[in-house]
Design an enzyme around this catalytic site. Sequence first.
Site, PDB file in Angstrom:
ATOM      1  N   ASP A 110     -16.272  -8.343   1.941  1.00  0.00           N
ATOM      2  CA  ASP A 110     -15.912  -9.272   3.000  1.00  0.00           C
ATOM      3  C   ASP A 110     -16.882  -9.018   4.151  1.00  0.00           C
ATOM      4  OD1 ASP A 110     -14.254 -11.080   4.545  1.00  0.00           O
ATOM      5  OD2 ASP A 110     -12.601 -10.447   3.252  1.00  0.00           O
ATOM      6  N   GLU A 152     -16.040 -18.663   4.035  1.00  0.00           N
ATOM      7  CA  GLU A 152     -14.722 -19.160   4.448  1.00  0.00           C
ATOM      8  C   GLU A 152     -15.004 -20.122   5.598  1.00  0.00           C
ATOM      9  OE1 GLU A 152     -10.389 -17.725   6.102  1.00  0.00           O
ATOM     10  OE2 GLU A 152     -12.249 -17.201   7.086  1.00  0.00           O
ATOM     11  N   ASN A 208      -2.951   8.601  -2.373  1.00  0.00           N
ATOM     12  CA  ASN A 208      -2.625   9.900  -1.766  1.00  0.00           C
ATOM     13  C   ASN A 208      -1.264   9.958  -1.081  1.00  0.00           C
ATOM     14  OD1 ASN A 208      -3.244   8.263   0.324  1.00  0.00           O
ATOM     15  ND2 ASN A 208      -4.589   9.705   1.382  1.00  0.00           N
ATOM     16  N   ASP A 226     -16.261 -14.318   6.351  1.00  0.00           N
ATOM     17  CA  ASP A 226     -15.106 -14.686   7.157  1.00  0.00           C
ATOM     18  C   ASP A 226     -15.465 -15.746   8.208  1.00  0.00           C
ATOM     19  OD1 ASP A 226     -12.285 -13.754   7.675  1.00  0.00           O
ATOM     20  OD2 ASP A 226     -13.098 -13.462   9.686  1.00  0.00           O
ATOM     21  N   ASP A 274      -5.852   2.392  -0.949  1.00  0.00           N
ATOM     22  CA  ASP A 274      -7.152   2.988  -0.611  1.00  0.00           C
ATOM     23  C   ASP A 274      -8.151   2.798  -1.749  1.00  0.00           C
ATOM     24  OD1 ASP A 274      -6.363   5.038  -2.499  1.00  0.00           O
ATOM     25  OD2 ASP A 274      -5.077   5.824  -0.892  1.00  0.00           O
ATOM     26  N   ASP A 295      -2.128   2.948  -3.656  1.00  0.00           N
ATOM     27  CA  ASP A 295      -2.244   4.126  -2.786  1.00  0.00           C
ATOM     28  C   ASP A 295      -2.416   5.366  -3.643  1.00  0.00           C
ATOM     29  OD1 ASP A 295      -2.013   6.068  -0.846  1.00  0.00           O
ATOM     30  OD2 ASP A 295       0.179   5.896  -0.703  1.00  0.00           O
ATOM     31  N   HIS A 328      -4.924 -13.710   0.980  1.00  0.00           N
ATOM     32  CA  HIS A 328      -4.163 -12.819   1.860  1.00  0.00           C
ATOM     33  C   HIS A 328      -3.649 -13.510   3.123  1.00  0.00           C
ATOM     34  CE1 HIS A 328      -8.095 -13.132   3.537  1.00  0.00           C
ATOM     35  NE2 HIS A 328      -7.704 -12.515   4.641  1.00  0.00           N
ATOM     36  N   ASP A 329      -4.048 -14.749   3.355  1.00  0.00           N
ATOM     37  CA  ASP A 329      -3.588 -15.487   4.545  1.00  0.00           C
ATOM     38  C   ASP A 329      -2.545 -16.534   4.201  1.00  0.00           C
ATOM     39  OD1 ASP A 329      -5.432 -14.196   6.209  1.00  0.00           O
ATOM     40  OD2 ASP A 329      -6.964 -15.747   5.911  1.00  0.00           O
ATOM     41  N   ASP A 339       0.107   8.255   1.382  1.00  0.00           N
ATOM     42  CA  ASP A 339       0.340   7.961   2.802  1.00  0.00           C
ATOM     43  C   ASP A 339       0.902   6.547   2.997  1.00  0.00           C
ATOM     44  OD1 ASP A 339      -1.862   6.397   2.308  1.00  0.00           O
ATOM     45  OD2 ASP A 339      -3.056   7.138   3.983  1.00  0.00           O
TER      46      ASP A 339
HETATM   47  O1  TEU Z   1      -9.056 -16.269   8.453  1.00  0.00           O
HETATM   48  C1  TEU Z   1      -9.466 -17.366   9.212  1.00  0.00           C
HETATM   49  C2  TEU Z   1      -8.475 -18.378   9.433  1.00  0.00           C
HETATM   50  O2  TEU Z   1      -8.810 -19.508   9.707  1.00  0.00           O
HETATM   51  C3  TEU Z   1      -7.079 -17.937   9.403  1.00  0.00           C
HETATM   52  O3  TEU Z   1      -6.702 -17.879  10.740  1.00  0.00           O
HETATM   53  C4  TEU Z   1      -6.235 -18.852   8.643  1.00  0.00           C
HETATM   54  O4  TEU Z   1      -6.389 -20.183   9.016  1.00  0.00           O
HETATM   55  C5  TEU Z   1      -4.820 -18.468   8.901  1.00  0.00           C
HETATM   56  O5  TEU Z   1      -4.684 -17.093   8.696  1.00  0.00           O
HETATM   57  C6  TEU Z   1      -3.899 -19.172   7.979  1.00  0.00           C
HETATM   58  O6  TEU Z   1      -2.630 -18.896   8.394  1.00  0.00           O
HETATM   59  C7  TEU Z   1      -9.912 -15.197   8.381  1.00  0.00           C
HETATM   60  C8  TEU Z   1      -9.284 -14.092   7.576  1.00  0.00           C
HETATM   61  O7  TEU Z   1      -9.093 -14.512   6.259  1.00  0.00           O
HETATM   62  C9  TEU Z   1      -8.013 -13.663   8.251  1.00  0.00           C
HETATM   63  O8  TEU Z   1      -7.311 -12.707   7.507  1.00  0.00           O
HETATM   64  C10 TEU Z   1      -8.390 -13.110   9.595  1.00  0.00           C
HETATM   65  O9  TEU Z   1      -7.235 -12.805  10.317  1.00  0.00           O
HETATM   66  C11 TEU Z   1      -9.236 -14.093  10.397  1.00  0.00           C
HETATM   67  O10 TEU Z   1     -10.275 -14.694   9.643  1.00  0.00           O
HETATM   68  C12 TEU Z   1      -9.907 -13.393  11.538  1.00  0.00           C
HETATM   69  O11 TEU Z   1     -10.901 -12.545  11.060  1.00  0.00           O
HETATM   70 CA    CA Z   2      -3.607   6.021   0.790  1.00  0.00          CA
END
Ligand code: TEU
Ligand code: CA
Length: 555
Positions: A98, A255, A23, A200, A29, A21, A327-328, A25
């Site tokens: 993405d 993906e 700034n 995605d 960013d 971050d 991130h998932d 908040d």
């Molecule tokens: O994720 C797709 C997806 O299949 C996810 O639902 C995944 O299986 C799940 O998060 C695992 O727990 C993509 C993106 O990476 C995710 O961040 C998004 O929320 C999703 O698509 C919808 O765009």
């Molecule tokens: Ca920020």
Amino acid sequence: MKRTWWKEAVIYQIYPRSFMDSNGDGIGDLKGITSRLDYLKYLGIDVIWLSPIYKSPNDDNGYDISDYRAIMDEFGTMEDFDELLNEAHKRGLRIVMDLVVNHTSDEHKWFMESRSSKDNACRDYYIWREGKDNSTPPNNWGSCFGGSAWEYDKTTNMYYLHLFSKKQPDLNWDNIEVRNNIFDMMTWWCEKGIDGFRMDVISMISKTKEMPDGEMTDFYGDCSPYCIHGPNIHKYLQEMNEKVLSKYDIMSVGETPGVTTELAKQYAGEDTHELNMVFHFELVDTHGKYGKWTDEKLPLTDLKKIMSHWQTELYGKAWNSLFWDNHDQPRAVSRFGDDTSGYREISAKMLATCLHMMQGTPYIYQGEELGMTNFPFQSMSDFRDIESINAYKEWCESGQVSQEAFWPCLLFRSRDNARTPMQWDDTPQAGFTCGSPWISINPNYTEINAKSETADPDSVFHYYKKLIALRKQNPVIVYGRYELLLSDSEELYVYTRTLDNEKLLVVCNFSGRETDFAIPDEFVGKACLISNAENTYDKADIILKPYEAFVLSNK
Ligand code: TEU
Ligand code: CA
């Protein structure tokens, strides 16, 4: 096998909201990212994949896009983006965007038009169906984030499809104007000079015309036979390749939930003209007790079977992407290693060795290179993720599972584990922000942070740096053939990589116990490329320390 830059690259994923971050908040960013490019350059990665930075109302943290050609307010401006791209390129780093085009936000102008009337020019951009009667959706499909996959819209008295949240309506890819709009938008970004796309849920863009009820799962019907790898998926990707991807020197990674090795050979075949590589979910989305929710570790023999299947099946035919987390997913060291003190660092290095010595392009998720861990959630108010919050409602508040039984599963699997801010140093808020962060900082930042690890030659960070450098020096790591040894061992993951006369032996102890191992003759006394333990490898019979990993070369 063709040699290309993206096969030889190491990719680093940034989740912008949680990276840096600038700034105060409390939200990461673009300027924050630019300020940390030197850190990434020092680590040695080649490519940055940015999770979505487009304008979005943030129902799903940017995976719900309301304008593909504008930057999310909290993240900055298009000038900030141009500066980031320029500064990255100056350092020889590439940027992959993405691309979220299975759905838009319901606040995208196309959807606002589409929902306004049945004869609007954008009506057919989305997937509209009549309900069975006034209060019943067209079929029983469930959304990936819980609830029905259909939302009733009173303006026209019809339902629209949303495989994710109701603020993420699915686009109708069968409409050629939709496809052309998307291809134009992609071209616009390519002309700006970006270096590729991570696409995605791209395996979900083509749906069957008929939409019958799906087989019942826990709460709803399963839509996957009708929505994943649908009838025109390869046609649309080939069209995208012809109209956009093939015109630029860029990379593409899909993906692709539900992908098998057979399908991957089509999606990411050497000569199929679709994508360069795909992410598969056979390892990380193995089903648990309650849908995806579980607190159990995968047995090592299963892990090896899955990884080895992909390594051998795709060899010479299609390209692998390698990742332990994103991130998932929960943090790799907490899920596949051991994040208890004493073992965190060594097991994080072991996992890194295991993945980075495989065939394919490795992805590092921000903080993985520090051995960042899962978050010690205390209550539901700690969560920000729509999937976790909805799952808790669906499973617990419905009375299906007790809170006591579900809680450990949330702790182990929640996507928010990966979304706590990057730990830069040991000052308040881990150097991520000088304000109040949008999601809690992991309290272990005083111990685990970039500042202390970049200063310590024995850190997880420096180990990653070394692995990345090794890949650059040894083509066998990129292009070698993979062979699994000791497939039945529940402790050891051992494999070789071979290219012409060069052969590597990779040995990883996935257990917290000392384990005997006999080094094969051809490697006894040979050069050790990397090891996470103080051990010697000049005699055949050795005892591996808990989570020890090393690589020997026959040269
Ligand atoms: O994720 C797709 C997806 O299949 C996810 O639902 C995944 O299986 C799940 O998060 C695992 O727990 C993509 C993106 O990476 C995710 O961040 C998004 O929320 C999703 O698509 C919808 O765009
Ligand atoms: Ca920020």
